[in-house]
Design a protein around this motif. Structure first.
Motif, PDB file in Angstrom:
ATOM      1  N   GLN A 100      22.862 -12.103 -15.707  1.00 15.78           N
ATOM      2  CA  GLN A 100      21.794 -13.012 -16.140  1.00 15.78           C
ATOM      3  C   GLN A 100      20.840 -13.375 -15.005  1.00 15.78           C
ATOM      4  OE1 GLN A 100      25.051 -15.366 -17.806  1.00 15.78           O
ATOM      5  NE2 GLN A 100      23.650 -15.993 -19.414  1.00 15.78           N
ATOM      6  N   ARG A 139      27.225 -20.558 -16.051  1.00 16.40           N
ATOM      7  CA  ARG A 139      27.585 -21.705 -16.892  1.00 16.40           C
ATOM      8  C   ARG A 139      26.473 -22.745 -16.980  1.00 16.40           C
ATOM      9  NH1 ARG A 139      32.997 -22.913 -14.198  1.00 16.40           N
ATOM     10  NH2 ARG A 139      33.328 -24.377 -15.907  1.00 16.40           N
ATOM     11  N   HIS A 140      25.477 -22.705 -16.080  1.00 12.58           N
ATOM     12  CA  HIS A 140      24.370 -23.662 -16.205  1.00 12.58           C
ATOM     13  C   HIS A 140      23.388 -23.235 -17.294  1.00 12.58           C
ATOM     14  CE1 HIS A 140      22.560 -20.709 -13.407  1.00 12.58           C
ATOM     15  NE2 HIS A 140      21.399 -21.093 -13.911  1.00 12.58           N
ATOM     16  N   LEU A 141      23.515 -22.006 -17.789  1.00 10.34           N
ATOM     17  CA  LEU A 141      22.716 -21.556 -18.926  1.00 10.34           C
ATOM     18  C   LEU A 141      23.494 -21.809 -20.213  1.00 10.34           C
ATOM     19  CD1 LEU A 141      21.326 -18.193 -17.470  1.00 10.34           C
ATOM     20  CD2 LEU A 141      20.260 -20.450 -17.443  1.00 10.34           C
ATOM     21  N   SER A 142      22.860 -21.588 -21.338  1.00  9.66           N
ATOM     22  CA  SER A 142      23.493 -21.928 -22.619  1.00  9.66           C
ATOM     23  C   SER A 142      24.559 -20.922 -23.023  1.00  9.66           C
ATOM     24  CB  SER A 142      22.428 -21.988 -23.717  1.00  9.66           C
ATOM     25  OG  SER A 142      21.929 -20.679 -23.988  1.00  9.66           O
ATOM     26  N   ALA A 143      25.436 -21.367 -23.924  1.00 12.54           N
ATOM     27  CA  ALA A 143      26.453 -20.469 -24.489  1.00 12.54           C
ATOM     28  C   ALA A 143      25.790 -19.357 -25.301  1.00 12.54           C
ATOM     29  CB  ALA A 143      27.418 -21.264 -25.362  1.00 12.54           C
ATOM     30  N   GLU A 144      24.646 -19.670 -25.916  1.00 16.26           N
ATOM     31  CA  GLU A 144      23.918 -18.658 -26.695  1.00 16.26           C
ATOM     32  C   GLU A 144      23.436 -17.525 -25.784  1.00 16.26           C
ATOM     33  OE1 GLU A 144      24.345 -22.234 -28.870  1.00 16.26           O
ATOM     34  OE2 GLU A 144      23.376 -21.970 -26.911  1.00 16.26           O
ATOM     35  N   GLU A 145      22.957 -17.901 -24.596  1.00 16.64           N
ATOM     36  CA  GLU A 145      22.506 -16.879 -23.640  1.00 16.64           C
ATOM     37  C   GLU A 145      23.688 -16.047 -23.129  1.00 16.64           C
ATOM     38  OE1 GLU A 145      18.831 -18.544 -21.128  1.00 16.64           O
ATOM     39  OE2 GLU A 145      20.297 -20.097 -21.605  1.00 16.64           O
ATOM     40  N   HIS A 172      29.262 -28.662 -16.855  1.00 18.11           N
ATOM     41  CA  HIS A 172      29.336 -27.440 -17.676  1.00 18.11           C
ATOM     42  C   HIS A 172      30.803 -27.048 -17.858  1.00 18.11           C
ATOM     43  CE1 HIS A 172      25.007 -27.125 -17.328  1.00 18.11           C
ATOM     44  NE2 HIS A 172      25.136 -27.287 -16.026  1.00 18.11           N
ATOM     45  N   LYS A 176      32.469 -25.308 -23.299  1.00 17.68           N
ATOM     46  CA  LYS A 176      31.107 -24.904 -23.679  1.00 17.68           C
ATOM     47  C   LYS A 176      31.066 -23.421 -24.066  1.00 17.68           C
ATOM     48  CE  LYS A 176      26.556 -24.540 -21.326  1.00 17.68           C
ATOM     49  NZ  LYS A 176      25.813 -24.872 -20.083  1.00 17.68           N
ATOM     50  N   PHE A 177      31.995 -22.625 -23.525  1.00 16.86           N
ATOM     51  CA  PHE A 177      31.950 -21.162 -23.688  1.00 16.86           C
ATOM     52  C   PHE A 177      33.117 -20.602 -24.499  1.00 16.86           C
ATOM     53  CE2 PHE A 177      29.459 -22.281 -19.984  1.00 16.86           C
ATOM     54  CZ  PHE A 177      28.293 -21.574 -20.202  1.00 16.86           C
TER      55      PHE A 177
END
Length: 338
Positions: A100, A139-145, A172, A176-177
């Motif tokens: 990412q 992990r600072h980005l979204s689970a969708e990403e 985070h 979350k994941f």
């Protein structure tokens, strides 16, 4: 003892390939790709590396990764690290990469993984070093990403040995994941996760129970929960500990305060790793030497840590046994002649 530690066969299980980008190579790649750098010279880069916490480090880390553009760049980055492994008697490495960080900049997933994988193949053929590749979610980005990058990675599944979770821990949590890691498990990819570095012991529990990870990266804050330490010991869940990183980021104020040898003596399956060696003052041997100098680590403790590194790897059992035998032979030979 330093000679012993330097030559001792070992594995490394917690290494971010982007974090092995040395200032010299950063300048070389920036020049090759005609990119401006915010640093006047190598000394300015080294000054910038004097950060005091995880977020300050990550800001520099992501900015530096911008010089990685082409497949050859990723090859050169990985090859430089694997040559260092050869110098440091690292016989096997399990390498994290953060797609990412690059896809967000418009670099294709294929460019990243193909460059890295080509270097891994060459290291096996030319240096005799085995390696596996673990794809980490930021992990600072979204689970969708994260789910999106997992889908994007699916055609390359054969090149992956597992998935991981890294970047800013606080705020985070692992849960979350959960869905992303469930999907990875359905794809047959084993999981690891950073937990218990800046985050609390609770994050380790959740990584184990919700993400079903097989290893905890860092994990040093497990000592805040006696029940957790007992579970880690009983189930022999590995902790991939990074001593120089922990002191640089002030998880411990000084190496003399580090708890890795205490955990080792309690029977926890701890290992020694370098994390982001270009930023934290050394590769895996420098971490071993720091433990010797600050904590008077014994030869027996060093061998146990190296044994743990092979046992905790994702290698097939037969390959683990072959590497453990090489370590045994080395230790026995050193006892006779060292």
């Amino acid at each position: 003892m330093i000679d012993f530690l330097t030559k001792m066969p070992k594995a490394e299980l917690h290494l971010h390939i982007e974090g092995s980008l040395e200032p010299e190579l950063m300048f070389e790649l920036a020049q090759r790709n005609n990119l401006p750098l915010p640093y006047a010279d190598l000394e300015a880069v080294r000054q910038a590396y004097q950060f005091g916490n995880l977020q300050d480090f990550l800001d520099i880390y992501y900015a530096s990764a911008a010089v990685l553009i082409t497949e050859q760049d990723f090859y050169d980055l990985t090859w430089a690290y694997l040559k260092k492994c050869a110098e440091q008697s690292v016989l096997h490495s399990e390498i994290f990469f953060d797609p990412q960080t690059h896809t967000q900049r418009g670099i294709s997933f294929a460019t990243v993984i193909n460059g890295i994988s080509r270097a891994l193949a060459d290291a096996k053929a030319q240096l005799g070093i085995s390696s596996l590749l673990i794809m980490c979610f930021l992990r600072h980005l979204s689970a969708e990403e994260a789910m999106q990058i997992l889908v994007e990675a699916s055609p390359y599944k054969a090149q992956l040995a597992g998935v991981g979770l890294d970047s800013s821990e606080l705020g985070h949590p692992p849960e979350k994941f959960t869905e992303v890691f469930e999907m990875a498990a359905e794809m047959g990819l084993p999981a690891v996760a950073h937990a218990g570095e800046e985050g609390p012991a609770e994050y380790i529990w959740n990584a184990l129970n919700l993400l079903k990870v097989r290893r905890i990266d860092h994990g040093v804050r497990c000592v805040e929960d006696a029940e957790l330490v007992a579970v880690l010991k009983e189930k022999q869940i590995p902790l991939t500990v990074c001593p120089l990183s922990n002191t640089k980021l002030k998880v411990f104020q000084d190496m003399s305060e580090h708890n890795i040898l205490d955990l080792l003596e309690q029977g926890v399956n701890v290992t020694v790793n370098s994390d982001d060696p270009a930023y934290f003052g050394g590769y895996v041997n420098e971490n071993f030497i720091a433990l010797f100098e600050a904590l008077s680590m014994s030869r027996a403790q060093a061998v146990k840590l190296a044994q743990n590194s092979f046992k905790a790897s994702f290698l097939p059992q037969q390959e683990k046994q072959a590497l453990l035998a090489r370590l045994d032979d080395f230790a026995a030979s050193y006892a006779l002649h060292g």
